[in-house]
Design an enzyme around this catalytic site. Structure first.
Site, PDB file in Angstrom:
ATOM      1  N   ARG A  84       0.803  -1.229   0.000  1.00  0.00           N
ATOM      2  CA  ARG A  84       0.000   0.000   0.000  1.00  0.00           C
ATOM      3  C   ARG A  84       0.836   1.280   0.000  1.00  0.00           C
ATOM      4  NH1 ARG A  84      -3.874  -1.200   4.864  1.00  0.00           N
ATOM      5  NH2 ARG A  84      -2.372  -2.878   5.251  1.00  0.00           N
ATOM      6  N   GLY A  94       2.965 -14.850   7.849  1.00  0.00           N
ATOM      7  CA  GLY A  94       2.335 -14.347   9.060  1.00  0.00           C
ATOM      8  C   GLY A  94       3.349 -13.937  10.113  1.00  0.00           C
ATOM      9  N   TYR A 104       7.823  -4.012  15.634  1.00  0.00           N
ATOM     10  CA  TYR A 104       7.687  -3.918  14.176  1.00  0.00           C
ATOM     11  C   TYR A 104       8.621  -2.859  13.602  1.00  0.00           C
ATOM     12  CZ  TYR A 104       3.112  -6.295  14.680  1.00  0.00           C
ATOM     13  OH  TYR A 104       2.102  -7.159  14.951  1.00  0.00           O
ATOM     14  N   ASN A 149      -4.659  -4.426  20.003  1.00  0.00           N
ATOM     15  CA  ASN A 149      -3.345  -5.017  20.240  1.00  0.00           C
ATOM     16  C   ASN A 149      -2.292  -4.240  19.448  1.00  0.00           C
ATOM     17  OD1 ASN A 149      -1.188  -6.818  20.640  1.00  0.00           O
ATOM     18  ND2 ASN A 149      -1.768  -8.023  18.822  1.00  0.00           N
ATOM     19  N   LYS A 153      31.475  27.160  -2.935  1.00  0.00           N
ATOM     20  CA  LYS A 153      31.655  25.710  -3.060  1.00  0.00           C
ATOM     21  C   LYS A 153      33.118  25.404  -2.858  1.00  0.00           C
ATOM     22  CE  LYS A 153      33.262  23.415  -6.023  1.00  0.00           C
ATOM     23  NZ  LYS A 153      33.818  22.934  -7.300  1.00  0.00           N
ATOM     24  N   TYR A 184      30.098  34.225  -7.118  1.00  0.00           N
ATOM     25  CA  TYR A 184      30.344  32.791  -7.096  1.00  0.00           C
ATOM     26  C   TYR A 184      31.796  32.569  -6.701  1.00  0.00           C
ATOM     27  CZ  TYR A 184      31.428  28.066  -8.307  1.00  0.00           C
ATOM     28  OH  TYR A 184      31.868  26.769  -8.239  1.00  0.00           O
ATOM     29  N   ALA A 202      31.033  43.172  -5.004  1.00  0.00           N
ATOM     30  CA  ALA A 202      29.791  42.663  -5.604  1.00  0.00           C
ATOM     31  C   ALA A 202      30.062  42.111  -6.993  1.00  0.00           C
ATOM     32  CB  ALA A 202      28.764  43.782  -5.674  1.00  0.00           C
ATOM     33  N   ARG A 226      40.576  46.883 -17.374  1.00  0.00           N
ATOM     34  CA  ARG A 226      39.471  47.400 -18.186  1.00  0.00           C
ATOM     35  C   ARG A 226      39.984  48.511 -19.128  1.00  0.00           C
ATOM     36  NH1 ARG A 226      37.929  49.522 -12.624  1.00  0.00           N
ATOM     37  NH2 ARG A 226      38.601  51.678 -12.744  1.00  0.00           N
TER      38      ARG A 226
HETATM   39  C1  UD1 Z   1      -0.739  -7.304  13.554  1.00  0.00           C
HETATM   40  C2  UD1 Z   1      -1.383  -8.124  14.676  1.00  0.00           C
HETATM   41  C3  UD1 Z   1      -2.582  -7.364  15.212  1.00  0.00           C
HETATM   42  C4  UD1 Z   1      -2.158  -5.997  15.694  1.00  0.00           C
HETATM   43  C5  UD1 Z   1      -1.463  -5.248  14.580  1.00  0.00           C
HETATM   44  C6  UD1 Z   1      -0.895  -3.961  15.118  1.00  0.00           C
HETATM   45  C7  UD1 Z   1      -1.004 -10.462  14.085  1.00  0.00           C
HETATM   46  C8  UD1 Z   1      -1.600 -11.692  13.544  1.00  0.00           C
HETATM   47  N1  UD1 Z   1      -1.794  -9.402  14.140  1.00  0.00           N
HETATM   48  O1  UD1 Z   1      -1.681  -7.211  12.521  1.00  0.00           O
HETATM   49  O2  UD1 Z   1      -3.177  -8.074  16.298  1.00  0.00           O
HETATM   50  O3  UD1 Z   1      -3.295  -5.256  16.130  1.00  0.00           O
HETATM   51  O4  UD1 Z   1      -0.367  -6.028  14.058  1.00  0.00           O
HETATM   52  O5  UD1 Z   1      -0.322  -3.229  14.090  1.00  0.00           O
HETATM   53  O6  UD1 Z   1       0.139 -10.466  14.485  1.00  0.00           O
HETATM   54  N2  UD1 Z   1       5.473  -9.144   9.057  1.00  0.00           N
HETATM   55  C9  UD1 Z   1       6.520  -9.936   8.671  1.00  0.00           C
HETATM   56  N3  UD1 Z   1       6.268 -11.159   8.142  1.00  0.00           N
HETATM   57  C10 UD1 Z   1       5.029 -11.629   7.981  1.00  0.00           C
HETATM   58  C11 UD1 Z   1       3.946 -10.832   8.375  1.00  0.00           C
HETATM   59  C12 UD1 Z   1       4.199  -9.596   8.908  1.00  0.00           C
HETATM   60  O7  UD1 Z   1       7.679  -9.542   8.807  1.00  0.00           O
HETATM   61  O8  UD1 Z   1       4.892 -12.768   7.506  1.00  0.00           O
HETATM   62  C13 UD1 Z   1       5.730  -7.838   9.627  1.00  0.00           C
HETATM   63  C14 UD1 Z   1       5.220  -6.730   8.744  1.00  0.00           C
HETATM   64  O9  UD1 Z   1       6.228  -6.288   7.846  1.00  0.00           O
HETATM   65  C15 UD1 Z   1       4.856  -5.640   9.744  1.00  0.00           C
HETATM   66  C16 UD1 Z   1       4.469  -6.414  10.990  1.00  0.00           C
HETATM   67  O10 UD1 Z   1       5.026  -7.697  10.838  1.00  0.00           O
HETATM   68  O11 UD1 Z   1       5.952  -4.839  10.060  1.00  0.00           O
HETATM   69  C17 UD1 Z   1       2.976  -6.507  11.192  1.00  0.00           C
HETATM   70  O12 UD1 Z   1       2.417  -7.177  10.104  1.00  0.00           O
HETATM   71  P1  UD1 Z   1       1.009  -6.791   9.528  1.00  0.00           P
HETATM   72  O13 UD1 Z   1       0.689  -7.674   8.410  1.00  0.00           O
HETATM   73  O14 UD1 Z   1       0.930  -5.343   9.296  1.00  0.00           O
HETATM   74  O15 UD1 Z   1       0.075  -7.182  10.773  1.00  0.00           O
HETATM   75  P2  UD1 Z   1      -1.378  -6.714  11.028  1.00  0.00           P
HETATM   76  O16 UD1 Z   1      -2.283  -7.453  10.126  1.00  0.00           O
HETATM   77  O17 UD1 Z   1      -1.428  -5.243  10.987  1.00  0.00           O
END
Ligand code: UD1
Ligand code: CA
Length: 477
Positions: free
Chosen positions: A20, A87, A110, A179, A359, A374, A388, A448
């Site tokens: 995004r 995940g 993060y 969270n 510079k 300059y 000047a 001059r």
């Molecule tokens: C996650 C939490 C959610 C929380 C939210 C806060 C989980 C399942 N959910 O959701 O409860 O409210 O953060 O912002 O944890 N990342 C990886 N590898 C992956 C997936 C993610 O490195 O496989 C990193 C992303 O780059 C990012 C961070 O983890 O920096 C969070 O990932 P993102 O997908 O944004 O989690 P959310 O869905 O926002």
């Protein structure tokens, strides 16, 4: 001595692509308040006391690692690769081989949440230790909880679990405690649980959040409640701008409290590593970037932009100056509209006025170049006056050459100094001169054409011009 605290490692998740952001640059490398987001995250973990920092990287991992090494020093972070993003739980699992024998605590944060403060992380670690709990979490009351996992508590307000928005029931979706995704975890518990997660959820991902329910079954999960502004993550550029504002405001506030005045603090932009001495004053629209350092009592008026600049005590920068990679000595005065390009070194009490560009030039104590010049590849002594419109012709289309003005030289207005050239101590160059040969000390150089005055000639020229005009009109008629 206080007893030794348990050692802390930190795992920073930063493997996501950041679709995004609509960018060719990995999300965590986008800058907020002058530093890539991930640098803020690593710094916060370090400041919270983490002695090991493991970043989980995927997209552009080589580039991210290179930036971290450059900004924080080689070897400050260890890398765990997560080439497929399955995940948050899967991401942390990739770091586990590096923590196989780790005895202390593990802080999970993060790479795209740069506003999180080290104090907050410290509080989280302490809450976990104080509760003798396997895990503690940060939560926040959210005005709009969309996108966040919700904290589900029992009748006694004890945390039961975190439910991701996509897995929420109607009722759970209405919960406003979110969270943050930031955890302090006991290493043994983490090792045991994080490799045994499953994908039985709406997104078919390995959720790190599932650890919360597992921990709650062992011991009450301590929570640290913080303001929403601090935990906000960045998914798109609007959120990046919001986080940037938060960080900017904090930096500005820190300098205000340290004795720096600002006429319109919300219009001043200061990067993370900038240093400013007390009793300095910043006008609206001032940008201090990179590793800029200002001494005490420095005044910078509206609209000036300084990048990696070093200004000694009492320097005055008038409005709309641009200064990069340069040094300015005490009490020097610049601008308005002066441009110091890299490797300009100005000694004390130098004056560089409007529309003067320098510079790779040294200017000695008390020397002045006040208007429209300059000065490139030049060495200018002490007590010189550069008139000047003086130009150093430092480039012949192939080579850059040096101009040297020894102490006490006076350069008349509209002079060209064709480099390489040297003007000796105390010499004088007449206005309008093109200096192509060295000028000996104490000499006057003048090139001059000698002036002559022709009596009555002006009237004659005017009459001739009028006659030409009439002749042209006659042709047209
Ligand atoms: C996650 C939490 C959610 C929380 C939210 C806060 C989980 C399942 N959910 O959701 O409860 O409210 O953060 O912002 O944890 N990342 C990886 N590898 C992956 C997936 C993610 O490195 O496989 C990193 C992303 O780059 C990012 C961070 O983890 O920096 C969070 O990932 P993102 O997908 O944004 O989690 P959310 O869905 O926002
Ligand atoms: Ca997110």
């Amino acid at each position: 001595m206080a007893e030794k605290k348990t050692e802390l490692a930190s795992v920073i998740l930063a493997a996501g692509l950041g679709t995004r952001m609509k960018s060719d640059l990995a999300k965590v490398l986008h800058p907020a308040a002058g530093a890539p987001m991930i640098v803020w995250a690593v710094q916060a973990a370090k400041d919270a006391g983490a002695s090991r920092i493991i970043v989980v990287l995927g997209h552009q991992h080589e580039r991210v690692k290179a930036v971290l090494d450059a900004e924080l020093g080689a070897g400050v972070v260890e890398v765990a690769l997560q080439l497929e993003q399955l995940g948050t739980g899967h991401a942390v699992a990739q770091a586990m081989p590096l923590l196989e024998s780790w005895k202390g605590g593990v802080l999970i944060t993060y790479g795209d949440a740069p506003a999180l403060r080290p104090e907050t992380l410290r509080a989280l670690v302490e809450a976990q230790a104080a509760g003798k709990a396997p895990l503690a979490i940060i939560t926040s009351r959210l005005r709009v909880p969309t996108g966040y996992g919700r904290i589900v508590r029992d009748a006694k307000k004890r945390v039961l679990r975190v439910v991701e928005e996509k897995d929420c029931t109607e009722r759970q979706r209405k919960l406003d405690e979110g969270n943050a995704g930031i955890y302090a975890v006991e290493a043994g518990f983490l090792r045991k649980t994080v490799t045994r997660l499953d994908t039985r959820n709406a997104q078919k991902e390995l959720y790190l959040t599932d650890l919360v329910e597992k921990a709650a079954k062992v011991k009450a999960v301590p929570t640290v409640l913080v303001d929403e502004e601090e935990i906000q993550g960045v998914n798109d550029r609007a959120q990046l701008a919001a986080v940037d504002r938060v960080l900017q405001r904090r930096i500005v506030e820190r300098h205000l409290r340290a004795g720096v005045s600002m006429r319109a603090p919300d219009q001043v932009f200061i990067d993370r590593q900038v240093e400013i001495g007390r009793d300095s004053v910043l006008g609206p629209g001032v940008h201090l970037r990179g590793k800029t350092r200002l001494g005490a009592g420095v005044t910078i008026d509206a609209g000036s932009i300084l990048t990696d600049a070093e200004l000694a005590d009492g320097v005055l920068v008038r409005a709309y100056c641009v200064i990069a990679e340069s040094h300015v000595g005490a009490r020097a005065q610049l601008g308005p509209f002066a441009h110091l390009r890299p490797a300009s070194v100005l000694a004390e009490d130098v004056h560089v006025g409007n529309f003067v560009e320098t510079k790779k030039t040294r200017i000695g104590k008390g020397s002045k170049a006040n208007h429209l010049s300059y000065l490139g590849d030049a060495i200018i002594g002490e007590g010189c006056n550069v008139g000047a419109g003086t130009i150093t012709c430092n480039y012949d289309g192939v080579n850059k050459d040096e101009t040297i003005l020894e102490d006490g030289v006076f350069i008349g207005s509209d002079t060209q100094l064709v480099a390489p050239v040297r003007v000796g101590r105390g010499a004088y160059v007449g206005a309008g001169t093109t200096v192509t040969e060295d000028v000996p000390a104490g000499a006057l150089a003048i090139s001059r054409v000698k002036q002559e005055n022709r009596a009555g000639k002006a009237e004659q020229l005017r009459t001739r011009a009028l006659e030409r005009k009439k002749a042209k009109q006659a042709v047209r008629a």
